[in-house]
Design a protein around this motif. Sequence first.
Motif, PDB file in Angstrom:
ATOM      1  N   UNK A 139       0.849  -1.189   0.000  1.00 27.66           N
ATOM      2  CA  UNK A 139       0.000   0.000   0.000  1.00 27.66           C
ATOM      3  C   UNK A 139       0.887   1.241   0.000  1.00 27.66           C
ATOM      4  N   UNK A 140       0.296   2.391  -0.255  1.00 32.40           N
ATOM      5  CA  UNK A 140       1.036   3.641  -0.276  1.00 32.40           C
ATOM      6  C   UNK A 140       1.072   4.298   1.081  1.00 32.40           C
ATOM      7  N   UNK A 141       2.158   5.003   1.365  1.00 29.56           N
ATOM      8  CA  UNK A 141       2.291   5.681   2.646  1.00 29.56           C
ATOM      9  C   UNK A 141       3.272   6.839   2.493  1.00 29.56           C
ATOM     10  N   UNK A 184       9.714   0.182   3.409  1.00 28.81           N
ATOM     11  CA  UNK A 184       9.283   1.470   2.856  1.00 28.81           C
ATOM     12  C   UNK A 184      10.174   1.783   1.660  1.00 28.81           C
ATOM     13  N   UNK A 185       9.652   1.538   0.469  1.00 27.86           N
ATOM     14  CA  UNK A 185      10.472   1.527  -0.741  1.00 27.86           C
ATOM     15  C   UNK A 185      10.085   2.667  -1.688  1.00 27.86           C
ATOM     16  N   UNK A 186      11.100   3.301  -2.291  1.00 27.05           N
ATOM     17  CA  UNK A 186      10.848   4.308  -3.323  1.00 27.05           C
ATOM     18  C   UNK A 186      11.163   3.779  -4.713  1.00 27.05           C
ATOM     19  N   UNK A 187      12.007   2.749  -4.802  1.00 25.48           N
ATOM     20  CA  UNK A 187      12.331   2.125  -6.091  1.00 25.48           C
ATOM     21  C   UNK A 187      12.493   0.628  -5.877  1.00 25.48           C
ATOM     22  N   UNK A 225       9.634  14.693   3.936  1.00 29.37           N
ATOM     23  CA  UNK A 225       8.647  13.625   3.774  1.00 29.37           C
ATOM     24  C   UNK A 225       8.901  12.932   2.446  1.00 29.37           C
ATOM     25  N   UNK A 226       8.670  11.620   2.404  1.00 27.99           N
ATOM     26  CA  UNK A 226       8.951  10.834   1.213  1.00 27.99           C
ATOM     27  C   UNK A 226       7.784   9.897   0.938  1.00 27.99           C
ATOM     28  N   UNK A 227       7.242   9.964  -0.277  1.00 26.66           N
ATOM     29  CA  UNK A 227       6.199   9.017  -0.675  1.00 26.66           C
ATOM     30  C   UNK A 227       6.843   7.646  -0.855  1.00 26.66           C
ATOM     31  N   UNK A 228       6.229   6.620  -0.289  1.00 26.01           N
ATOM     32  CA  UNK A 228       6.797   5.270  -0.351  1.00 26.01           C
ATOM     33  C   UNK A 228       5.710   4.251  -0.651  1.00 26.01           C
ATOM     34  N   UNK A 229       6.122   3.145  -1.238  1.00 23.18           N
ATOM     35  CA  UNK A 229       5.267   1.972  -1.369  1.00 23.18           C
ATOM     36  C   UNK A 229       5.702   1.001  -0.284  1.00 23.18           C
TER      37      UNK A 229
END
Length: 217
Positions: free
Chosen positions: A63-65, A132-135, A78-82
Amino acid sequence: MSSQVRGGTRWKRFALVMVPSVVATAAVGVGLAQGALAASFSVSGQSFKVRADKLVGHNFVQYGSVATGTNPEGKNGAHAVAVSGFSDATITNMCQSVVTPNLPFGLGTVTLVLNAGTNPKKPVKATNLYLDVSELDADAQFKNIDIGVAAGSLKDPNNPDSIGIQPRTQANPDGFSQRAEEAKLTNVKQTAWATTAGTFKLSNLSLRLKSGTQECY
């Protein structure tokens, strides 16, 4: 793509970060296994890279967080993460690296590199694992996958081993998510801001500080 580093790092700040990390490694695996802390911890201003030959996890959710914290200069970020979660997982031939640049006393750039689970018969083992992953790049195979689940409905009341949104994290319960009975990822390469786990067992652990930029990939 190199790990993202926001702002310079003072030597004292570097020491405060690195020493607790080395101590934590013996118990739960540096920043990768901050499961001993509350899920509401602030992320650092440095992302890190993780490479693995294989990750096999059960009761997968995604999910997104938003990961929040401060950068090395003390500014909010702040960082958008999957977020990918597993009730339990095994990881084969794991490498984690984080780069700290611009150290004083002529040290320049230093890379912390952690390796574990190098023996296929003794992989890294984790429970209640959240990434918490960005890529992310990998070959993925899922068993009994549900796509488009409301994030607040991820946890299956009929499955005591299933998991949902990580407690005390920022996620929209009505937002898009997916879940699967099992997930198999091979040739994994990811950039992450945080990882938490209830338990994290690292076999064949090796931690090294290397001069220059020497990331896992």
